[in-house]
Scaffold this active site. Sequence first.
Site, PDB file in Angstrom:
ATOM      1  N   HIS A 192       0.846  -1.190   0.000  1.00 10.86           N
ATOM      2  CA  HIS A 192       0.000   0.000   0.000  1.00 10.86           C
ATOM      3  C   HIS A 192       0.889   1.250   0.000  1.00 10.86           C
ATOM      4  O   HIS A 192       2.071   1.167   0.304  1.00 10.86           O
ATOM      5  CB  HIS A 192      -0.900   0.033   1.236  1.00 10.86           C
ATOM      6  CG  HIS A 192      -2.080  -0.887   1.142  1.00 10.86           C
ATOM      7  ND1 HIS A 192      -2.017  -2.204   1.511  1.00 10.86           N
ATOM      8  CD2 HIS A 192      -3.353  -0.676   0.711  1.00 10.86           C
ATOM      9  CE1 HIS A 192      -3.194  -2.776   1.310  1.00 10.86           C
ATOM     10  NE2 HIS A 192      -4.034  -1.872   0.825  1.00 10.86           N
ATOM     11  N   LYS A 246      -0.466   4.779   4.570  1.00 10.56           N
ATOM     12  CA  LYS A 246      -1.452   3.896   5.205  1.00 10.56           C
ATOM     13  C   LYS A 246      -1.051   3.634   6.656  1.00 10.56           C
ATOM     14  O   LYS A 246       0.087   3.295   6.957  1.00 10.56           O
ATOM     15  CB  LYS A 246      -1.576   2.578   4.428  1.00 10.56           C
ATOM     16  CG  LYS A 246      -2.662   1.672   5.012  1.00 10.56           C
ATOM     17  CD  LYS A 246      -3.005   0.533   4.106  1.00 10.56           C
ATOM     18  CE  LYS A 246      -3.937  -0.469   4.758  1.00 10.56           C
ATOM     19  NZ  LYS A 246      -5.253   0.054   5.107  1.00 10.56           N
TER      20      LYS A 246
HETATM   21  N1  LIG Z   1     -13.156  -0.850   3.186  1.00 11.08           N
HETATM   22  C1  LIG Z   1     -12.611  -0.389   2.065  1.00 11.08           C
HETATM   23  O1  LIG Z   1     -13.005  -0.743   0.954  1.00 11.08           O
HETATM   24  C2  LIG Z   1     -11.487   0.610   2.178  1.00 11.08           C
HETATM   25  C3  LIG Z   1     -10.867   1.123   1.036  1.00 11.08           C
HETATM   26  C4  LIG Z   1      -9.869   2.095   1.198  1.00 11.08           C
HETATM   27  C5  LIG Z   1      -9.514   2.508   2.479  1.00 11.08           C
HETATM   28  N2  LIG Z   1     -10.135   1.955   3.558  1.00 11.08           N
HETATM   29  C6  LIG Z   1      -9.846   2.400   4.925  1.00 11.08           C
HETATM   30  O2  LIG Z   1     -10.509   3.647   5.105  1.00 11.08           O
HETATM   31  C7  LIG Z   1      -9.767   4.459   6.016  1.00 11.08           C
HETATM   32  C8  LIG Z   1      -9.444   5.805   5.336  1.00 11.08           C
HETATM   33  O3  LIG Z   1      -8.558   5.554   4.268  1.00 11.08           O
HETATM   34  P1  LIG Z   1      -8.041   6.744   3.323  1.00 11.08           P
HETATM   35  O4  LIG Z   1      -7.003   6.136   2.482  1.00 11.08           O
HETATM   36  O5  LIG Z   1      -9.193   7.466   2.696  1.00 11.08           O
HETATM   37  O6  LIG Z   1      -7.343   7.683   4.419  1.00 11.08           O
HETATM   38  P2  LIG Z   1      -7.049   9.253   4.388  1.00 11.08           P
HETATM   39  O7  LIG Z   1      -6.812   9.714   3.003  1.00 11.08           O
HETATM   40  O8  LIG Z   1      -6.009   9.486   5.450  1.00 11.08           O
HETATM   41  O9  LIG Z   1      -8.430   9.884   4.855  1.00 11.08           O
HETATM   42  C9  LIG Z   1      -8.908   9.835   6.150  1.00 11.08           C
HETATM   43  C10 LIG Z   1      -9.765  11.057   6.364  1.00 11.08           C
HETATM   44  O10 LIG Z   1     -10.453  10.932   7.599  1.00 11.08           O
HETATM   45  C11 LIG Z   1     -10.500  12.208   8.177  1.00 11.08           C
HETATM   46  N3  LIG Z   1     -10.737  12.087   9.609  1.00 11.08           N
HETATM   47  C12 LIG Z   1      -9.879  11.679  10.579  1.00 11.08           C
HETATM   48  N4  LIG Z   1     -10.502  11.701  11.775  1.00 11.08           N
HETATM   49  C13 LIG Z   1     -11.776  12.118  11.545  1.00 11.08           C
HETATM   50  C14 LIG Z   1     -12.904  12.340  12.375  1.00 11.08           C
HETATM   51  N5  LIG Z   1     -12.850  12.145  13.702  1.00 11.08           N
HETATM   52  N6  LIG Z   1     -14.050  12.778  11.797  1.00 11.08           N
HETATM   53  C15 LIG Z   1     -14.132  12.998  10.470  1.00 11.08           C
HETATM   54  N7  LIG Z   1     -13.090  12.807   9.630  1.00 11.08           N
HETATM   55  C16 LIG Z   1     -11.926  12.375  10.174  1.00 11.08           C
HETATM   56  C17 LIG Z   1      -9.138  12.812   7.865  1.00 11.08           C
HETATM   57  O11 LIG Z   1      -9.179  14.192   7.969  1.00 11.08           O
HETATM   58  P3  LIG Z   1      -7.824  15.005   8.387  1.00 11.08           P
HETATM   59  O12 LIG Z   1      -6.928  14.865   7.209  1.00 11.08           O
HETATM   60  O13 LIG Z   1      -8.348  16.351   8.638  1.00 11.08           O
HETATM   61  O14 LIG Z   1      -7.275  14.327   9.620  1.00 11.08           O
HETATM   62  C18 LIG Z   1      -8.966  12.361   6.424  1.00 11.08           C
HETATM   63  O15 LIG Z   1      -9.558  13.274   5.526  1.00 11.08           O
HETATM   64  C19 LIG Z   1      -8.536   3.611   6.409  1.00 11.08           C
HETATM   65  O16 LIG Z   1      -8.823   2.914   7.600  1.00 11.08           O
HETATM   66  C20 LIG Z   1      -8.394   2.635   5.261  1.00 11.08           C
HETATM   67  O17 LIG Z   1      -7.762   1.423   5.645  1.00 11.08           O
HETATM   68  C21 LIG Z   1     -11.098   1.025   3.428  1.00 11.08           C
END
Ligand SMILES: NC(=O)c1ccc[n+]([C@@H]2O[C@H](COP(=O)([O-])OP(=O)(O)OC[C@H]3O[C@@H](n4cnc5c(N)ncnc54)[C@H](OP(=O)(O)O)[C@@H]3O)[C@@H](O)[C@H]2O)c1
Length: 228
Positions: free
Chosen positions: A135, A139
């Site tokens: 990844h 991540k």
């Molecule tokens: N299930 C699936 O199909 C799938 C697919 C992809 C990813 N994921 C998972 O989804 C999660 C996010 O992945 P990502 O790659 O999108 O990460 P990312 O780009 O880091 O995005 C996470 C977002 O969450 C926000 N955030 C953090 N704390 C928050 C809160 N308390 N309330 C509201 N927003 C908040 C962050 O904002 P700030 O930047 O302001 O902190 C950031 O914009 C990870 O756990 C990943 O493993 C799952």
Amino acid sequence: MNLLLLGRGKTGSQVAEVAAERKHHIHIVTSKENSNASALVPQKLLGIDTVMDFTAPDCVLAHIESCVKNGKNMVVGTTGWYKELNHVRGLVEKHGTGFLYASNFSVGVNIFFEMARAAASALRHQYSGQIFERHHAEKKDAPSGTALALQQIMRETSGTREPLEITSFREGEVVGLHEVVLESSADRIYVCHDAKSRRGFAEGAVLAAEWLSSKKGFYNFRDVWREV
Ligand SMILES: NC(=O)c1ccc[n+]([C@@H]2O[C@H](COP(=O)([O-])OP(=O)(O)OC[C@H]3O[C@@H](n4cnc5c(N)ncnc54)[C@H](OP(=O)(O)O)[C@@H]3O)[C@@H](O)[C@H]2O)c1
């Protein structure tokens, strides 16, 4: 549907795009507006059908607890909280809500899981196995939730006791690559999924929210993806 999306990061922003294309009303809450789940109180959840979470492992449990206690259906894509699965299942049953989670909402990955299930029989025929996952460097959790799901599938399907070893790589911009390698003295079998973008996760998650809208109960996308 009126969807409340937590997280506007790499995946959340794609979820918002797909939800808008499918004519849902989408309200996005960022980390600034939601410290200690402060945006998930009853007056702010009024009129919301389903909350979708694509945030981070350190805050997702607080989000789940607030939303479920307030009677809201949830679709959770955030990974890294699965040690609390039984606690969350109990909460969902107690409050009679609908809850759907997945380590990976991509339909393609779920087809890959089926292929891994078929390949797992090699472990009963003198093959050894390993799981590799790659990844992007940002991540936060390792191994990935998808790799752990794959490990569980291989163990359950083959009936072997020892879980396959998972090796995680964090580098560059890799969206998500998962591979099972099965090896005997005669040959090697590779089963692999390579995500080209986050679009597949986002489409699956929005379809999951639509599917959940008429349901109560605790679901894993792995068990329902054929129906969405
Ligand atoms: N299930 C699936 O199909 C799938 C697919 C992809 C990813 N994921 C998972 O989804 C999660 C996010 O992945 P990502 O790659 O999108 O990460 P990312 O780009 O880091 O995005 C996470 C977002 O969450 C926000 N955030 C953090 N704390 C928050 C809160 N308390 N309330 C509201 N927003 C908040 C962050 O904002 P700030 O930047 O302001 O902190 C950031 O914009 C990870 O756990 C990943 O493993 C799952």
